[in-house]
Design an enzyme around this catalytic site. Structure first.
Site, PDB file in Angstrom:
ATOM      1  N   GLU A   1      27.022 -24.618  15.145  1.00  0.00           N
ATOM      2  CA  GLU A   1      27.911 -25.783  15.071  1.00  0.00           C
ATOM      3  C   GLU A   1      27.935 -26.557  16.393  1.00  0.00           C
ATOM      4  OE1 GLU A   1      29.034 -26.887  12.400  1.00  0.00           O
ATOM      5  OE2 GLU A   1      29.271 -25.211  11.000  1.00  0.00           O
TER       6      GLU A   1
ATOM      7  N   ARG B   1      26.425 -30.385  16.593  1.00  0.00           N
ATOM      8  CA  ARG B   1      27.428 -31.437  16.805  1.00  0.00           C
ATOM      9  C   ARG B   1      27.480 -31.882  18.263  1.00  0.00           C
ATOM     10  NH1 ARG B   1      32.223 -30.260  12.418  1.00  0.00           N
ATOM     11  NH2 ARG B   1      31.066 -28.751  11.180  1.00  0.00           N
TER      12      ARG B   1
ATOM     13  N   ASP C   1      20.821 -24.019   3.403  1.00  0.00           N
ATOM     14  CA  ASP C   1      20.464 -25.439   3.231  1.00  0.00           C
ATOM     15  C   ASP C   1      19.569 -26.028   4.325  1.00  0.00           C
ATOM     16  OD1 ASP C   1      22.620 -25.128   4.988  1.00  0.00           O
ATOM     17  OD2 ASP C   1      23.875 -26.676   4.088  1.00  0.00           O
TER      18      ASP C   1
ATOM     19  N   GLU D   1      26.654 -35.396   2.570  1.00  0.00           N
ATOM     20  CA  GLU D   1      25.282 -35.206   2.061  1.00  0.00           C
ATOM     21  C   GLU D   1      24.829 -36.258   1.050  1.00  0.00           C
ATOM     22  OE1 GLU D   1      27.503 -32.738   2.407  1.00  0.00           O
ATOM     23  OE2 GLU D   1      26.611 -31.725   4.132  1.00  0.00           O
TER      24      GLU D   1
ATOM     25  N   THR E   1      20.766 -32.312  11.588  1.00  0.00           N
ATOM     26  CA  THR E   1      21.542 -32.064  10.376  1.00  0.00           C
ATOM     27  C   THR E   1      22.985 -32.539  10.509  1.00  0.00           C
ATOM     28  OG1 THR E   1      22.000 -30.411   8.660  1.00  0.00           O
ATOM     29  CG2 THR E   1      22.197 -29.686  10.953  1.00  0.00           C
TER      30      THR E   1
HETATM   31  C1  DMJ Z   1      27.635 -30.698   8.813  1.00  0.00           C
HETATM   32  O1  DMJ Z   1      28.141 -30.014   9.882  1.00  0.00           O
HETATM   33  C2  DMJ Z   1      26.154 -30.600   8.738  1.00  0.00           C
HETATM   34  O2  DMJ Z   1      25.675 -31.586   7.908  1.00  0.00           O
HETATM   35  C3  DMJ Z   1      25.690 -29.271   8.250  1.00  0.00           C
HETATM   36  O3  DMJ Z   1      24.317 -29.220   8.089  1.00  0.00           O
HETATM   37  C4  DMJ Z   1      26.341 -28.954   6.930  1.00  0.00           C
HETATM   38  N1  DMJ Z   1      27.731 -29.111   6.968  1.00  0.00           N
HETATM   39  C5  DMJ Z   1      28.325 -30.250   7.578  1.00  0.00           C
HETATM   40  C6  DMJ Z   1      28.562 -31.427   6.670  1.00  0.00           C
HETATM   41  O4  DMJ Z   1      28.843 -31.133   5.385  1.00  0.00           O
END
Ligand code: DMJ
Length: 673
Positions: free
Chosen positions: A304, A308, A437, A573, A662
């Site tokens: 995370e 981020r 995912d 998403e 992501t």
């Molecule tokens: C985000 O932190 C990122 O997109 C991660 O890959 C999946 N979860 C959240 C958003 O849903």
């Protein structure tokens, strides 16, 4: 010297040259005989009258002047040639590419590295003409048309050369003066990107916004303005009640901490940049400069904080060119490195960034597969920027190891991996949702980031998509929506997380990068399903998880929702995939679907005093049960993708130049070698 006085004084001997002419040769004295024979005779006589030294000096002078003449003649010729060539090329350019801005190479395809053997045209000569896209790219006025392979070829080549030269000249000029952007930072000129090698010595510069200053700005439209308004509203709540904290609690007008690192603020930096929110950006930058401190005794989740914080800082550095963000990125990157000190080198889930210690969760020594395989884009980029290969080495090792592991099912991976043994655990369960995912997403995106050379990544990606097709795809009733279910020990479950809706966008991105055309077809069917996960629900907002009906039942829709799954966390998403689909097809329906979603977020999740909130019940429009939490990804991802989706400017984060991590933070694609 030509003078009567000199003639009277006789020829001087030493210091200078004197040509003495007799009085009869003076114009106007005696008759004027100018016959050729007389002139020849008289010249010869004069010549003979000169001393040997005088003659030698004169000869030497003539020779010297002749040499000078030849040199200056060729130099002028070149200069003249270049002037005429340039203006000719300018004319051709205007005739052939109307409206082309030379200083805006962004209309050309993916950034490509100059061929070292192509000494004359180092910047662009290697760029092949853009391949005709497999699908229409963007709205027609923005589509890149493949050059016609006909008689114009030579002229086009000339044009390219002219462009190359001008771009080259432009770059040289840029290296001499930094560009000051209105967005508050000094943008350094060099946007070249290189893959890290084992011998990195010089840090790379930001990819930055090379063409932004020169190209005609594409006006912001109404829908984009609505996104800006939404962002400002969310930001107001964060600023008023949660400034410098991780997440806003908009109902209780307070905040929650996760890592204590101003998560929402850092996640939102590049969104502000992209949306053009100068004041907000400046204010947030000040906080980063003065208050973002990583020397804290705090446990953070490796994944995370990488996607981020590290991702957010790196992309903001690239967009703004402001080295503050790179310094902060280096700091957090170094502090996360202890996570990789495990027996298997598969990183632990948590790191104490103040103490420099790492550990798995209390109840297990497993890490999540998606987490350990979705930090690569960021660490690889950090290596490229710093010249320190240790970041890339650590994450590449994870990918190489996972590549060789057994326990996959036609490319599909289990959800857990043990940090001691390095083996997958909890075998037999396969999903494209939570815990797996972004493994699939990062296979493709690393391959793109690295210039499409790392074949193992591509192999794993292609195999996995075949695995999805073989084991996880089904069609629902009554609408026959294609969806991605899950497999548990051979049993198919019609369950699909909203998280899986990243997949249409990823498939489309792969197809855009030359992968199988049927990936695009699949993307088109899956994005329809993701949209229906919103459209078939009472609030028009998707729940966290849906179950699809495999059998037609009277009065039943395709989508069923269990009470425990009916929350909505403001996730990105679906709008993320809508953005890719619109960019690659230009089909306006994707913008319309995104617009519906934004309106429903405004209807059901907007808190009047500032901020947006997750809700507990997407099935109850009269009481969606606000949860009192605004996730950082709402600003980092959801609103950013909305803004990009509504834009008709393909250069607003050009997908041939940037790859999104992501968490929606764009990082530069390295120039292929
Ligand atoms: C985000 O932190 C990122 O997109 C991660 O890959 C999946 N979860 C959240 C958003 O849903």
């Amino acid at each position: 010297m030509y003078s009567g006085a000199a003639a009277a004084a006789g020829p001087p001997r030493r210091d200078f040259i004197s040509v003495t002419l007799g009085p009869e040769e003076t114009v106007g004295v005696g008759g004027y005989n100018n016959s050729k024979a007389w002139r020849r005779r008289s010249c010869w006589r004069k010549w003979k009258q000169l001393s040997r030294l005088q003659r030698s000096v004169i000869l030497f002078l003539f020779a010297f002047l002749a040499v000078c003449g030849v040199i200056s003649y060729t130099g002028m010729g070149e200069a003249w040639k270049s002037i005429t060539n340039k203006s000719l090329n300018d004319q051709r350019r205007e005739q052939e590419i109307p409206g082309l801005k030379l200083a805006n190479p962004a209309v050309l395809p993916a950034p490509q590295k100059a061929d070292p053997n192509h000494g004359d045209y180092p910047e662009l000569s290697l760029q092949k003409p853009p391949k005709p896209p497999h699908v229409r790219r963007g709205p027609s006025n923005l589509q890149i048309k493949a050059p016609r392979r006909d008689t114009k070829l030579k002229t086009q080549h000339d044009t390219m050369r002219a462009i190359e030269e001008l771009v080259k000249a432009d770059k040289v000029e840029k290296t001499e003066k930094s560009i000051i952007s209105w967005r508050g930072a000094v943008i350094e000129p060099d946007q070249s990107t290189e893959p890290p090698s084992s011998k990195i010595t010089e840090p790379e510069k930001p990819s930055s916004v090379e063409a932004e200053d020169q190209k005609e700005p594409v006006p912001i439209n109404e829908r984009q303005l609505a996104v800006i308004e939404a962002f400002r509203h969310a930001w107001k709540g964060y600023k008023d009640f949660a400034w410098g904290h991780d997440e806003l609690k908009p109902l209780s007008k307070s905040y929650s901490e996760w890592f204590g690192l101003g998560l929402t603020l850092v996640d939102a930096l590049d969104t502000m940049w992209i949306l053009g929110l100068k004041e907000e950006f400046e204010e947030a930058r000040k906080w980063v400069a003065n208050d973002l401190v990583f020397d804290k005794n705090v446990d953070v989740n490796l994944f995370e904080s990488t996607i981020r914080i590290l991702g957010g800082l790196l992309s903001t550095y690239h967009l703004s060119g402001d080295s503050l963000f790179l310094e902060k990125a280096k700091d957090i990157g170094n502090r996360l490195m202890p996570a990789f000190k495990t027996p298997s080198k598969i990183p632990y889930s948590d790191v104490n960034i103040g103490r420099g210690t790492a550990h798995p969760p209390r109840w297990t020594s497993d890490s999540t597969v998606a987490e350990v395989t979705s930090i690569q884009l960021e660490f690889r980029e950090l290596s490229r920027l710093t010249g320190d290969e240790k970041f890339q080495k650590a994450v590449d090792e994870v990918m190489k190891h996972v590549h060789t592991l057994s326990g996959k099912n036609d490319g599909l991976v289990p959800m857990f991996i043990n940090t001691n043994s390095g083996q997958f655990t909890h075998l037999g369960v396969y999903t494209l949702g939570a815990r797996a995912d972004s493994y699939y997403e990062y296979l493709l995106k690393q391959w793109i980031q690295g210039g499409k050379k790392e074949n193992e990544l591509l192999e794993d990606y292609m195999r996995a998509i075949e695995g999805v097709k073989k084991h996880l795809l089904q069609r629902s009733e009554p609408k026959k929506l294609t969806f991605v279910g899950e497999l548990a020990h051979g049993h198919f479950s019609a369950k699909m997380d909203h998280l899986v809706c990243f997949l249409p966008g990823t498939l489309a991105l792969g197809a855009h990068n030359g992968l199988a055309a049927d990936h695009m077809k699949l993307a088109e069917t899956l994005i329809e399903t993701c949209y229906q996960m919103y459209a078939q629900v009472e609030t028009g907002l998707s729940p966290e998880i849906v179950h699809f009906n495999l059998h037609a039942q009277k009065g039943h829709k395709d989508v069923e929702i269990k009470p425990a799954d009916r929350h909505n966390l403001l996730r990105p998403e679906t709008v993320e995939s809508l953005f890719y689909m619109y960019r690659f097809t230009g089909d306006k329906k994707y913008q319309d679907w995104g617009w519906e979603i934004l309106q429903n977020f405004n209807r059901y999740t907007r808190v009047p005093t500032g901020g947006y909130t997750s809700i507990n019940n997407v099935q109850n429009p009269s009481n969606p049960e606000p949860q009192d939490k605004m996730e950082s990804f709402f600003l980092g991802e959801t609103l950013k993708y909305m803004f990009l989706l509504f834009s008709d400017d393909i250069d607003l984060i050009n997908l041939d130049k940037y790859v999104f991590n992501t968490e929606a933070h764009p990082l530069p694609i390295w120039v292929p070698a």
